[in-house]
Design a protein around this motif. Sequence first.
Motif, PDB file in Angstrom:
ATOM      1  N   TRP A  54       0.851  -1.187   0.000  1.00 52.22           N
ATOM      2  CA  TRP A  54       0.000   0.000   0.000  1.00 52.22           C
ATOM      3  C   TRP A  54       0.889   1.240   0.000  1.00 52.22           C
ATOM      4  N   THR A  55       0.546   2.232  -0.850  1.00 49.72           N
ATOM      5  CA  THR A  55       1.288   3.490  -0.900  1.00 49.72           C
ATOM      6  C   THR A  55       0.325   4.660  -0.777  1.00 49.72           C
ATOM      7  N   PHE A  56       0.888   5.832  -0.440  1.00 47.82           N
ATOM      8  CA  PHE A  56       0.073   7.038  -0.243  1.00 47.82           C
ATOM      9  C   PHE A  56       0.740   8.234  -0.891  1.00 47.82           C
ATOM     10  N   GLY A  57      -0.091   9.077  -1.521  1.00 48.10           N
ATOM     11  CA  GLY A  57       0.370  10.353  -2.038  1.00 48.10           C
ATOM     12  C   GLY A  57       1.040  10.287  -3.390  1.00 48.10           C
ATOM     13  N   ASP A  60       4.118   8.140  -3.782  1.00 45.73           N
ATOM     14  CA  ASP A  60       3.937   6.706  -3.518  1.00 45.73           C
ATOM     15  C   ASP A  60       4.718   6.247  -2.287  1.00 45.73           C
ATOM     16  N   ALA A  61       4.564   6.981  -1.193  1.00 43.24           N
ATOM     17  CA  ALA A  61       5.231   6.610   0.053  1.00 43.24           C
ATOM     18  C   ALA A  61       4.648   5.308   0.588  1.00 43.24           C
ATOM     19  N   HIS A  62       5.503   4.367   0.983  1.00 38.41           N
ATOM     20  CA  HIS A  62       5.053   3.075   1.488  1.00 38.41           C
ATOM     21  C   HIS A  62       4.419   3.254   2.874  1.00 38.41           C
ATOM     22  N   ILE A  63       3.207   2.700   3.054  1.00 38.72           N
ATOM     23  CA  ILE A  63       2.559   2.803   4.361  1.00 38.72           C
ATOM     24  C   ILE A  63       2.224   1.431   4.952  1.00 38.72           C
ATOM     25  N   ALA A  64       2.087   0.387   4.115  1.00 44.64           N
ATOM     26  CA  ALA A  64       1.783  -0.945   4.643  1.00 44.64           C
ATOM     27  C   ALA A  64       2.202  -1.995   3.617  1.00 44.64           C
ATOM     28  N   LYS A  65       2.605  -3.150   4.136  1.00 42.06           N
ATOM     29  CA  LYS A  65       3.103  -4.190   3.239  1.00 42.06           C
ATOM     30  C   LYS A  65       2.903  -5.572   3.858  1.00 42.06           C
ATOM     31  N   ILE A  66       2.583  -6.542   3.009  1.00 41.09           N
ATOM     32  CA  ILE A  66       2.596  -7.952   3.392  1.00 41.09           C
ATOM     33  C   ILE A  66       3.576  -8.645   2.459  1.00 41.09           C
ATOM     34  N   ASN A  67       4.646  -9.244   3.030  1.00 42.51           N
ATOM     35  CA  ASN A  67       5.666  -9.868   2.181  1.00 42.51           C
ATOM     36  C   ASN A  67       5.373 -11.351   1.955  1.00 42.51           C
ATOM     37  N   GLU A  72       3.508  -8.608   8.349  1.00 38.77           N
ATOM     38  CA  GLU A  72       2.899  -7.309   8.105  1.00 38.77           C
ATOM     39  C   GLU A  72       3.842  -6.211   8.583  1.00 38.77           C
ATOM     40  N   MET A  73       4.014  -5.192   7.748  1.00 40.08           N
ATOM     41  CA  MET A  73       4.882  -4.078   8.090  1.00 40.08           C
ATOM     42  C   MET A  73       4.145  -2.771   7.835  1.00 40.08           C
ATOM     43  N   PHE A  74       4.290  -1.817   8.767  1.00 39.05           N
ATOM     44  CA  PHE A  74       3.612  -0.540   8.652  1.00 39.05           C
ATOM     45  C   PHE A  74       4.629   0.596   8.720  1.00 39.05           C
ATOM     46  N   HIS A  75       4.275   1.688   8.052  1.00 42.52           N
ATOM     47  CA  HIS A  75       5.111   2.886   8.094  1.00 42.52           C
ATOM     48  C   HIS A  75       4.229   4.047   8.558  1.00 42.52           C
ATOM     49  N   ASN A  76       4.726   4.836   9.494  1.00 44.42           N
ATOM     50  CA  ASN A  76       3.933   5.925  10.052  1.00 44.42           C
ATOM     51  C   ASN A  76       3.869   7.145   9.150  1.00 44.42           C
ATOM     52  N   GLY A  77       4.682   7.148   8.100  1.00 46.77           N
ATOM     53  CA  GLY A  77       4.786   8.334   7.262  1.00 46.77           C
ATOM     54  C   GLY A  77       5.870   9.251   7.804  1.00 46.77           C
ATOM     55  N   ALA A  78       6.398  10.101   6.950  1.00 53.19           N
ATOM     56  CA  ALA A  78       7.508  10.965   7.348  1.00 53.19           C
ATOM     57  C   ALA A  78       7.138  11.874   8.511  1.00 53.19           C
ATOM     58  N   ASP A  79       5.860  12.295   8.586  1.00 54.73           N
ATOM     59  CA  ASP A  79       5.428  13.191   9.659  1.00 54.73           C
ATOM     60  C   ASP A  79       4.622  12.471  10.727  1.00 54.73           C
ATOM     61  N   GLY A  80       4.562  11.139  10.643  1.00 55.51           N
ATOM     62  CA  GLY A  80       3.864  10.362  11.671  1.00 55.51           C
ATOM     63  C   GLY A  80       2.356  10.387  11.574  1.00 55.51           C
ATOM     64  N   ARG A  81       1.804  10.826  10.449  1.00 59.80           N
ATOM     65  CA  ARG A  81       0.359  10.983  10.350  1.00 59.80           C
ATOM     66  C   ARG A  81      -0.404   9.656  10.414  1.00 59.80           C
ATOM     67  N   PHE A  82       0.277   8.534  10.086  1.00 58.90           N
ATOM     68  CA  PHE A  82      -0.404   7.239  10.094  1.00 58.90           C
ATOM     69  C   PHE A  82      -0.166   6.439  11.387  1.00 58.90           C
ATOM     70  N   GLU A  87      -4.604  -0.696   9.883  1.00 61.66           N
ATOM     71  CA  GLU A  87      -4.861  -2.106  10.172  1.00 61.66           C
ATOM     72  C   GLU A  87      -4.965  -2.857   8.846  1.00 61.66           C
ATOM     73  N   LEU A  88      -4.293  -4.004   8.758  1.00 59.24           N
ATOM     74  CA  LEU A  88      -4.319  -4.815   7.544  1.00 59.24           C
ATOM     75  C   LEU A  88      -5.076  -6.113   7.807  1.00 59.24           C
ATOM     76  N   ASP A  89      -5.925  -6.479   6.855  1.00 52.76           N
ATOM     77  CA  ASP A  89      -6.552  -7.794   6.894  1.00 52.76           C
ATOM     78  C   ASP A  89      -5.583  -8.777   6.250  1.00 52.76           C
ATOM     79  N   SER A  90      -5.039  -9.683   7.039  1.00 52.03           N
ATOM     80  CA  SER A  90      -4.008 -10.589   6.518  1.00 52.03           C
ATOM     81  C   SER A  90      -4.557 -11.560   5.482  1.00 52.03           C
ATOM     82  N   GLN A  91      -5.852 -11.745   5.450  1.00 53.45           N
ATOM     83  CA  GLN A  91      -6.431 -12.676   4.489  1.00 53.45           C
ATOM     84  C   GLN A  91      -6.709 -12.016   3.145  1.00 53.45           C
TER      85      GLN A  91
END
Length: 262
Positions: A54-57, A60-67, A72-82, A87-91
């Motif tokens: 998942w990307t934002f803006g 295309d800043a990375h905000i969530a990923k399932i490898n 599951e990996m999350f990114h708060n964003g450069a300014d911490g807005r996230f 929350e990710l649905d793993s299914q």
Amino acid sequence: MFQTFVFSCLCLLYLTGAFCVEIYETHTISAMEGDSVILHTDVTDLQRDNVLLWTFGPQDAHIAKINRVHNEMFHNGADGRFRDRLELDSQTGSLTITNVSTELNGLYKVEIVIENKVSSKNFIVKVYAHLPIPVITRYCPQNPPSSVSRYELLCSVVNVSRVTLSWYKGNSLLSSINVSDLSSSVSLHLEVEYQDNNTYSCVLNNPISNQTQHPDITQLCQIHSDDYVHYYGFTEAVIRLALSALVGVAAVAVLVYDVNSR
């Protein structure tokens, strides 16, 4: 939460050998501040070798990923807005954004790698602030009550953006003003005949909500005791001062006459 389709379904295939990219429709989702927004991938069951991003803006800043091992990996964003909002649905890989605010407006993209195919889906999220209730004030002519024939209503709101402020008579639109950027104060005037029996309303709205305020025509310019003070207070004060001055002059004259007579 409201969801619409901005574009009809679009599917493009870009072939590079056995590699295929699919681009699907763009969804627009509108929500109020504090709501939760769910961005659905339309995938029913991610497999172990699937990858999701998942990307934002516009960057295309990375905000969530399932490898590939389903971490599951999350990114708060450069300014911490996230921070603490994702929350990710793993299914399914669907992304939930909780407690949304206007700073989360923008374009969200998801890319899912399934076997040799990459699926992409776009979302435009629009978050609107809660609307204040309009405040209606009256401005009556500065004349005695008997000469009041018409007066002005002022409908006001503060700290709003992306809204429309309007005056209605019944269901008929009389006037309106649009506000795009954040404004400290917005007002809209309406002149009304005294003893007008029509129903007026001031409406503040954005695409997903509205607030309405109705003026009480029978009360707005009705003359109460405080209104008489407003109309006659200054004149009465002048008269009282003049009488006091006359009494003072008379007292002095009596005193002088008494002294001379002795």
